[in-house]
Design a protein around this motif. Sequence first.
Motif, short mmCIF file in Angstrom:
data_model
loop_
_atom_site.label_atom_id
_atom_site.label_comp_id
_atom_site.label_asym_id
_atom_site.label_seq_id
_atom_site.Cartn_x
_atom_site.Cartn_y
_atom_site.Cartn_z
N GLY A 1 -8.50 4.68 -2.90
CA GLY A 1 -8.62 3.56 -3.81
C GLY A 1 -7.37 2.71 -3.91
N GLU A 2 -6.31 3.08 -3.21
CA GLU A 2 -5.07 2.30 -3.22
C GLU A 2 -4.81 1.72 -1.83
N PRO A 3 -4.18 0.55 -1.75
CA PRO A 3 -3.92 -0.09 -0.45
C PRO A 3 -3.05 0.79 0.45
N VAL A 4 -3.37 0.76 1.73
CA VAL A 4 -2.60 1.52 2.72
C VAL A 4 -2.73 0.79 4.06
N THR A 5 -1.79 1.01 4.94
CA THR A 5 -1.85 0.44 6.27
C THR A 5 -2.16 1.52 7.29
N LEU A 6 -3.25 1.35 8.00
CA LEU A 6 -3.61 2.27 9.08
C LEU A 6 -2.93 1.80 10.36
N VAL A 7 -2.50 2.76 11.15
CA VAL A 7 -1.82 2.46 12.41
C VAL A 7 -2.59 3.11 13.55
N CYS A 8 -2.95 2.32 14.55
CA CYS A 8 -3.57 2.86 15.76
C CYS A 8 -2.58 2.67 16.90
N LEU A 9 -2.27 3.75 17.58
CA LEU A 9 -1.30 3.72 18.67
C LEU A 9 -1.97 4.13 19.98
N ALA A 10 -1.90 3.23 20.96
CA ALA A 10 -2.39 3.53 22.31
C ALA A 10 -1.18 3.67 23.23
N THR A 11 -1.13 4.73 24.01
CA THR A 11 0.02 4.98 24.87
C THR A 11 -0.40 5.28 26.30
N TYR B 1 -2.44 -2.59 13.60
CA TYR B 1 -2.38 -2.25 12.18
C TYR B 1 -3.61 -2.78 11.45
N LEU B 2 -3.94 -2.10 10.35
CA LEU B 2 -5.03 -2.55 9.49
C LEU B 2 -4.64 -2.28 8.04
N ALA B 3 -4.52 -3.35 7.24
CA ALA B 3 -4.28 -3.23 5.81
C ALA B 3 -5.64 -3.08 5.13
N THR B 4 -5.85 -1.97 4.44
CA THR B 4 -7.17 -1.68 3.87
C THR B 4 -7.04 -0.82 2.62
N VAL B 5 -8.16 -0.63 1.94
CA VAL B 5 -8.23 0.24 0.76
C VAL B 5 -9.30 1.29 1.03
N PRO B 6 -8.94 2.45 1.54
CA PRO B 6 -9.92 3.47 1.90
C PRO B 6 -10.62 4.08 0.68
N GLN B 7 -11.90 4.34 0.85
CA GLN B 7 -12.69 5.02 -0.16
C GLN B 7 -13.30 6.29 0.44
N LYS B 8 -13.73 7.17 -0.41
CA LYS B 8 -14.35 8.41 0.05
C LYS B 8 -15.56 8.09 0.93
N LYS C 1 -11.42 6.17 18.72
CA LYS C 1 -10.75 7.21 17.94
C LYS C 1 -11.16 7.01 16.48
N PHE C 2 -11.61 8.09 15.82
CA PHE C 2 -12.12 7.99 14.46
C PHE C 2 -11.12 8.54 13.45
N TRP C 3 -11.14 7.94 12.24
CA TRP C 3 -10.27 8.40 11.16
C TRP C 3 -11.06 8.43 9.87
N TYR C 4 -10.93 9.54 9.13
CA TYR C 4 -11.63 9.73 7.87
C TYR C 4 -10.61 9.89 6.74
N PRO C 5 -10.76 9.17 5.64
CA PRO C 5 -9.81 9.30 4.52
C PRO C 5 -9.88 10.70 3.91
N GLU C 6 -8.83 11.45 4.08
CA GLU C 6 -8.74 12.79 3.51
C GLU C 6 -7.39 12.94 2.83
N VAL C 7 -7.42 13.20 1.54
CA VAL C 7 -6.18 13.37 0.80
C VAL C 7 -5.74 14.82 0.89
N PRO C 8 -4.54 15.12 1.41
CA PRO C 8 -4.06 16.50 1.52
C PRO C 8 -3.96 17.14 0.14
N SER C 9 -4.35 18.40 0.05
CA SER C 9 -4.26 19.12 -1.22
C SER C 9 -2.86 19.66 -1.43
N HIS C 10 -2.49 19.87 -2.71
CA HIS C 10 -1.19 20.44 -3.08
C HIS C 10 -0.04 19.64 -2.49
#
Length: 253
Positions: A126-136, A176-183, A203-212
């Motif tokens: 629910g907060e803004p974040v920048t996603l980074v995709c790196l191709a090498t 880069y992608l400036a976005t607001v990820p949701q569950k 390449k897929f990315w799923y918003p997962e908040v690390p616990s603890h």
Amino acid sequence: MSPRKLLNLGLVCWTCILYVHTSQAVKEENILTQSNFFQTLEPTGEFMFQFDGDEIFHVDLQLKETKWRLPQFGQVASFEAAGALQNIGVLKFNLDIYEKRSNYTKAKSVARDDIHIYTEKPLVLGEPVTLVCLATQFFPPVIKMSWMKNNEPVTVGVTETVYYPAPDGSFSRFLYLATVPQKDDVYTCSVEHDGLLKNPTNKFWYPEVPSHTSHSSKNIICGLGLAFGIFGIVAGIALIFKGRKNMNQARGH
């Protein structure tokens, strides 16, 4: 055939690319790198400087302007874009000659499905974040990268970098992608290159908040690290350009 083997030839026709990569040791632990290329593909060329693998600036060949990676860099040093344009002109001239000498030989494109997605800072749903995709690990420096969110193309908030050279002669690029990820959101970085076995490669990315996880403490540590890193690079750039200026003055005397 690896990118290193291709570039050891000095000229590669894909159609064709002429690539120059030079390094200068500032200290034992610091390397200043100048990288420029010209090719018959799009983009036709690039001119950039790196310090320990981080971009200092590149020259926009269309606008004929120097683009500093961070504003702080441009405050301690300067670079005339005309010098870069002259270098590119020389590469173009040489490429025309070598292209004929090679009898327009085509080389195989090289790419690995080495794609990574991560966030610039710890994720909070629910907060803004920048996603980074790196191709090498791809060559030549011609690649198409794009974002999708929940299988829908995304263009707003998308930015990309120039091509970054690696010691083995391959290239990398960030998207880069400036976005607001949701569950339950699903983000996709789609990459297309002639050297890939599968086009596009996703390449897929799923918003997962690390616990603890203590986000506040991690943010403080990351912020301090970034601040010290920027200070070190700025100081290094200032010393580099000051040293070059002194050398030129000494030669003039």
